[in-house]
Design an enzyme around this catalytic site. Sequence first.
Site, PDB file in Angstrom:
ATOM      1  N   GLY A  24      -1.886   7.849  -1.543  1.00 21.64           N
ATOM      2  CA  GLY A  24      -3.000   8.453  -0.795  1.00 21.64           C
ATOM      3  C   GLY A  24      -3.452   9.762  -1.434  1.00 21.64           C
ATOM      4  N   GLU A  72      10.575   9.075   4.737  1.00 24.04           N
ATOM      5  CA  GLU A  72      10.271   7.786   5.347  1.00 24.04           C
ATOM      6  C   GLU A  72      11.184   6.732   4.725  1.00 24.04           C
ATOM      7  OE1 GLU A  72       6.348   6.184   4.563  1.00 24.04           O
ATOM      8  OE2 GLU A  72       6.177   5.608   6.654  1.00 24.04           O
ATOM      9  N   LYS A 112      -8.520  -5.205  -1.222  1.00 20.15           N
ATOM     10  CA  LYS A 112      -7.372  -5.511  -2.093  1.00 20.15           C
ATOM     11  C   LYS A 112      -6.083  -5.553  -1.273  1.00 20.15           C
ATOM     12  CE  LYS A 112      -4.329  -3.394  -4.482  1.00 20.15           C
ATOM     13  NZ  LYS A 112      -3.174  -4.299  -4.274  1.00 20.15           N
ATOM     14  N   SER A 152       1.230   4.419   1.009  1.00 19.20           N
ATOM     15  CA  SER A 152       2.149   5.554   0.893  1.00 19.20           C
ATOM     16  C   SER A 152       1.384   6.871   0.740  1.00 19.20           C
ATOM     17  CB  SER A 152       3.062   5.346  -0.309  1.00 19.20           C
ATOM     18  OG  SER A 152       2.287   5.311  -1.481  1.00 19.20           O
ATOM     19  N   CYS A 168       4.575   2.128   9.705  1.00 19.63           N
ATOM     20  CA  CYS A 168       4.421   3.549   9.357  1.00 19.63           C
ATOM     21  C   CYS A 168       4.586   4.448  10.585  1.00 19.63           C
ATOM     22  CB  CYS A 168       3.103   3.806   8.647  1.00 19.63           C
ATOM     23  SG  CYS A 168       1.768   2.812   9.276  1.00 19.63           S
ATOM     24  N   GLU A 196      -4.668   6.315   5.826  1.00 25.22           N
ATOM     25  CA  GLU A 196      -3.625   6.144   6.845  1.00 25.22           C
ATOM     26  C   GLU A 196      -2.319   5.993   6.074  1.00 25.22           C
ATOM     27  OE1 GLU A 196      -0.885   4.622   8.759  1.00 25.22           O
ATOM     28  OE2 GLU A 196      -2.106   2.878   9.303  1.00 25.22           O
TER      29      GLU A 196
HETATM   30  P1  ADP Z   1       3.877   0.986  -0.097  1.00 24.00           P
HETATM   31  O1  ADP Z   1       4.916   2.013  -0.374  1.00 24.00           O
HETATM   32  O2  ADP Z   1       3.577   0.761   1.338  1.00 24.00           O
HETATM   33  O3  ADP Z   1       3.984  -0.236  -0.932  1.00 24.00           O
HETATM   34  P2  ADP Z   1       1.710   1.817  -1.775  1.00 24.00           P
HETATM   35  O4  ADP Z   1       0.924   3.037  -1.500  1.00 24.00           O
HETATM   36  O5  ADP Z   1       2.510   1.744  -3.015  1.00 24.00           O
HETATM   37  O6  ADP Z   1       2.546   1.661  -0.458  1.00 24.00           O
HETATM   38  O7  ADP Z   1       0.792   0.529  -1.717  1.00 24.00           O
HETATM   39  C1  ADP Z   1      -0.222   0.331  -0.765  1.00 24.00           C
HETATM   40  C2  ADP Z   1      -1.393  -0.343  -1.431  1.00 24.00           C
HETATM   41  O8  ADP Z   1      -1.933   0.548  -2.414  1.00 24.00           O
HETATM   42  C3  ADP Z   1      -1.041  -1.622  -2.174  1.00 24.00           C
HETATM   43  O9  ADP Z   1      -2.100  -2.543  -2.000  1.00 24.00           O
HETATM   44  C4  ADP Z   1      -0.951  -1.160  -3.623  1.00 24.00           C
HETATM   45  O10 ADP Z   1      -1.193  -2.177  -4.563  1.00 24.00           O
HETATM   46  C5  ADP Z   1      -2.050  -0.112  -3.668  1.00 24.00           C
HETATM   47  N1  ADP Z   1      -1.923   0.888  -4.736  1.00 24.00           N
HETATM   48  C6  ADP Z   1      -0.805   1.279  -5.395  1.00 24.00           C
HETATM   49  N2  ADP Z   1      -1.094   2.244  -6.301  1.00 24.00           N
HETATM   50  C7  ADP Z   1      -2.437   2.471  -6.226  1.00 24.00           C
HETATM   51  C8  ADP Z   1      -3.352   3.371  -6.869  1.00 24.00           C
HETATM   52  N3  ADP Z   1      -2.944   4.222  -7.801  1.00 24.00           N
HETATM   53  N4  ADP Z   1      -4.653   3.342  -6.503  1.00 24.00           N
HETATM   54  C9  ADP Z   1      -5.080   2.498  -5.537  1.00 24.00           C
HETATM   55  N5  ADP Z   1      -4.273   1.643  -4.889  1.00 24.00           N
HETATM   56  C10 ADP Z   1      -2.962   1.609  -5.203  1.00 24.00           C
END
Ligand code: ADP
Length: 504
Positions: A266, A414, A209, A262, A317, A283
């Site tokens: 995570g 960050e 994804k 993020s 990151c 990561e």
């Molecule tokens: P960033 O702050 O780098 O955008 P995110 O952690 O929000 O980081 O997003 C990183 C990836 O995780 C994206 O592909 C986002 O769509 C996906 N994502 C966001 N929320 C969730 C969740 N609850 N479960 C799984 N994946 C998610």
Amino acid sequence: MTIKLVEPKATAAGDRRRGERRLEFAHAWDYAPAPEAVDHVKILPRYELFIDGKWQAPEKGRYFDTLSPSTEQKLSEVAEASAEDVDRAVRAARHAYDRVWSRMKPLERGKYIFRIARIIQERSRELCIVESLDGGKPIKESRDFDVPTAAAHFFYYAGWADKLGYAFGGRPVSALGVAGQIIPWNFPLLMAAWKIAPALACGNTVVLKPAETTPLSAMFLAEIIQEAELPDGVVNIVTGAGATGAALVAHPDVNKVAFTGSTDVGKRIQKALAGTGKKLTLELGGKAANIVFADAPLDQAVDGIVNGIFFNQGHVCCAGSRLLLEESVHDLVIRKLRDRMATLRVGDPLDKNTDIGAINSRMQLEKIKELCAAGEAEGAERWSPPCELPAKGFFFAPTVFTGVAQSHRIAREEIFGPVLSVLTFRTEAEAVEKANNTFYGLSAGVWSNKGARLFKMATQLEAGVVWGNTYNKFDPSSPFGGYKESGFGREGGRQGLAAYLHVD
Ligand code: ADP
């Protein structure tokens, strides 16, 4: 291309510091625009989901726009995958795993992965343009780093496919099954390569994804996977936002989850997977210290600092977002740094002269602005070179904060933007203590002319990667990953195989 030399303006001698005088010279050179040609790149108006080797419409018929952050114009629209669509993709991946991929001779698997690597190289001119259009990063980054490094990861792991039995001292290994992989927007194609290449080499099938703001290069990668004639269902790509990612994580038939993003998300994923037996690698964020000792080659260090935080808009990151300077060279380094920052060109990501492109999204731009305002409110001194930002699009000038205390938000959180926070230290021990004073532990940099000091610091810094007299260097054979709230597991190298194998 014409280069125009403009006479430097007269400076009011005496009341200007050296850095500001040199800054006039930096502006003496005016570059003619050098935009990359884009007419050979075909971006479709709409992309469906890539499931079982075919483009399939989403069940709920929903699509969302993907914008160019440098012009705010729509580039295309992509499908929003629901939980049902994710289920279809996982079933396709399971079927491909059971029927084809897990039964294939490892040498044959390797040939497919080599083929993907070669097609990425062949289509590199298109891929780097798509990456810069959709993500906002300068073309020189996507052209010289992202795309070649993505190809290099496929080449590297293709070579491992038939040697897995030797990877862990002769211990028998076996594939995990279906891997659910979720990636962020800062290195869209490269993160896809980091995830897909080792998974396939180890004999797993994949549902990937991409991030919602940067799905396009993954759509091109799907085309490449078709062109490489990978068996249907071995790689499936589902676009969507957080809910799509959450559905992939929660799917009962996924054996392994690999996530880059993020720390907040995570942690949520780790909670969701607790007790399920699914294998997980994370990561996450970082707040790296770039530590400069007085005996370092300072000009080289200044270039490393700039490379560490300003290139790629600080959307890294492992960005060196905290600069730790030995007190005796603080003023000198800051002067040199300001001189160098004044030469950075902010603007059109497709211009070959651009150093700093567009911030990935309006939301990210707002977050950077908010943290910078907090830095000022908490008493740090803010400086940016004079720099005209394009009227349209999401742009932010390179910014340095001096006089930063460890308690300031800009030293702890960050920022994920071209913003550097400067702290000082007097002894090696103080440098280590300050560098480690963070919840994160992804990377660090040390600059010194003493090799022994670099090695000693590397053992004391709580960071997955420590660069010595360089910064942001990557190679597919070198493992990458974090400590503490930066996550766990390693990507890259022989160690990166462990994330996708049972090792008996
Ligand atoms: P960033 O702050 O780098 O955008 P995110 O952690 O929000 O980081 O997003 C990183 C990836 O995780 C994206 O592909 C986002 O769509 C996906 N994502 C966001 N929320 C969730 C969740 N609850 N479960 C799984 N994946 C998610």
